[in-house]
Design an enzyme around this catalytic site. Sequence first.
Site, PDB file in Angstrom:
ATOM      1  N   HIS A  33       0.829  -1.205   0.000  1.00 11.03           N
ATOM      2  CA  HIS A  33       0.000   0.000   0.000  1.00 11.03           C
ATOM      3  C   HIS A  33       0.865   1.259   0.000  1.00 11.03           C
ATOM      4  O   HIS A  33       0.540   2.258  -0.650  1.00 11.03           O
ATOM      5  CB  HIS A  33      -0.915   0.005   1.231  1.00 11.03           C
ATOM      6  CG  HIS A  33      -2.253  -0.597   0.981  1.00 11.03           C
ATOM      7  ND1 HIS A  33      -2.866  -1.430   1.869  1.00 11.03           N
ATOM      8  CD2 HIS A  33      -3.092  -0.491  -0.072  1.00 11.03           C
ATOM      9  CE1 HIS A  33      -4.041  -1.799   1.387  1.00 11.03           C
ATOM     10  NE2 HIS A  33      -4.190  -1.258   0.211  1.00 11.03           N
ATOM     11  N   CYS A  54      -1.945  -3.334 -16.870  1.00 13.18           N
ATOM     12  CA  CYS A  54      -2.679  -2.532 -15.894  1.00 13.18           C
ATOM     13  C   CYS A  54      -2.120  -2.706 -14.487  1.00 13.18           C
ATOM     14  O   CYS A  54      -2.684  -2.214 -13.529  1.00 13.18           O
ATOM     15  CB  CYS A  54      -4.173  -2.888 -15.912  1.00 13.18           C
ATOM     16  SG  CYS A  54      -4.526  -4.615 -15.514  1.00 13.18           S
TER      17      CYS A  54
END
Length: 555
Positions: A188, A487
């Site tokens: 993250h 992606c």
Amino acid sequence: MPIPSTLIGIPASPGRAGGRVVRVAEPPGEPATGPAPADPAGEAARIEPAVELVSTRLTARAATVSGDAREVLEATVTMVGDPALLQNAQELVTERGRPAARAVWEAANGFAATLSSMGGYMAERARDISDVRDRIVAELLGLPAPGVADLDAPAVLVATDLAPADTAGLKPGVALALVTEQGGPTSHTAILARSLGIPAVVGCAGASTLTDGSAVIVDGATGEVGEVATLDEAVEAAAAAAVVTDWDGVGRTADGHVVPLLANVGDGPGAAKGAADGAEGVGLFRTELAFLSAAEEPSESRQREAYVAVLSAFAGKPVTARTLDAGADKPLPFLSLDGEPNPALGVRGLRIARDGSGGDGAGVLDRQLAGLAAAAKETGAELKVMAPMVATAEEARWFVERCRTHGIGRAGVMIEVPAAVLTADEIMREVDFVSVGTNDLAQYLFAADRQSGPLAALNDPWQPALLRLIGMLGEASERTGCPVGVCGEAAADPALASVLVGLGVASLSTGPGARAAVGAAIGGLTLAQCRERAAVARAAADPIDARRAVAALDG
């Protein structure tokens, strides 16, 4: 201009910055198991106010940010308020005589261990639970809250690790760069740093030796972190290496080879931001966000509304929606999947609709496809739909047929497992396009959990083995005429983006903070130069050599 480097970590977010070090406050550590409270009921009653205070602080921070940052903070707030966590902690006080802080520690660790054992998405949430635990424990012990304090001047933040809630609240220009001793390129911290445009180096062994107030230069593209004599020297060196982004908003090489630069989005606000930032479409719409918080499967009409919110921002432009990427590692109440010993290798993604143990998985997929088709008709967006976790041509064919029955004209698959690369020609003949999820492809290629700190270097997107797989896809694309997109987080690295184009990738999808730098990097090179970069990176021995070989081409 090389940094007088003392440390090498994993590049996580490109850019170069120089400034003074501010060390992030460490968590309070493991609380003592005793003594047992004289008044267990009173001690247990202390926990809920501490939980509420932590929740209030995080909620206030969430209100000041948007996009990925807000999403992360809101997920953390949900975990703080989990009634099961509160109840378990209170019972440890009243039934086993634990002090309140110790009770929270043990209850949270139990939750985190359960999530970690699930792998994948749920394992990612274990870090959030640990952050919640540390904040509540600090409050109960009367200690300063762990994490990033308010900065009174721009600084380079150095930490053992950064909690998602801390990274989400950072401001570019104040947080000049991030350096963490733990973490990997798909953590993250890395993802949010890229979305915010803050240079970051993670997995940097020895970061703990950097002292408060010292002057450092951080290069988020090479992973170099070096101490210099003075703050002025650090700032001047970083400024001298700064790249002015000059990009007209159209993805293409210097000789006109078109490479659309698309957005990764998860909801309506994210789509609106991507459109405002000039994205040429959506390369990854994570539709599962409409499902993950739902106790029951959202109706087709509710799904359509969620999809319309995204597609309407890109009317007349391509939007690639990924069907439900959930399963044993992202448990959903309305899918009765049995527990699995290794959910990362279990029933997930398209397998939910294909495996009988998933209950009405095929029906869930059909209702989702119907909702997406209806949203496309309502908004005028150019809908493309792809399925995750596809390993064979037969699975791809089944999915495409399902899409066609709903009137969806362009159907593709995610390439996330090595088997799909090895049978790329067969798969590409069944579909209209493929898209590479570099994060999952790397973890399956190296048998290295992307959330494992000790294995973070194996998930570096510059790994030559990973680049060789992507190159194989580019070659299959040339043979079949089926375009390949990327992606995954690899698309957000400007230097690596040019390598991907050289490997035959036709489009790149990134977060908003990376698009301009990627566009400028590609726009400054011809297709032949991109192919030259791809060749040297692909032939390198390791990620460090790959980066250096590409950088050497710039002289």
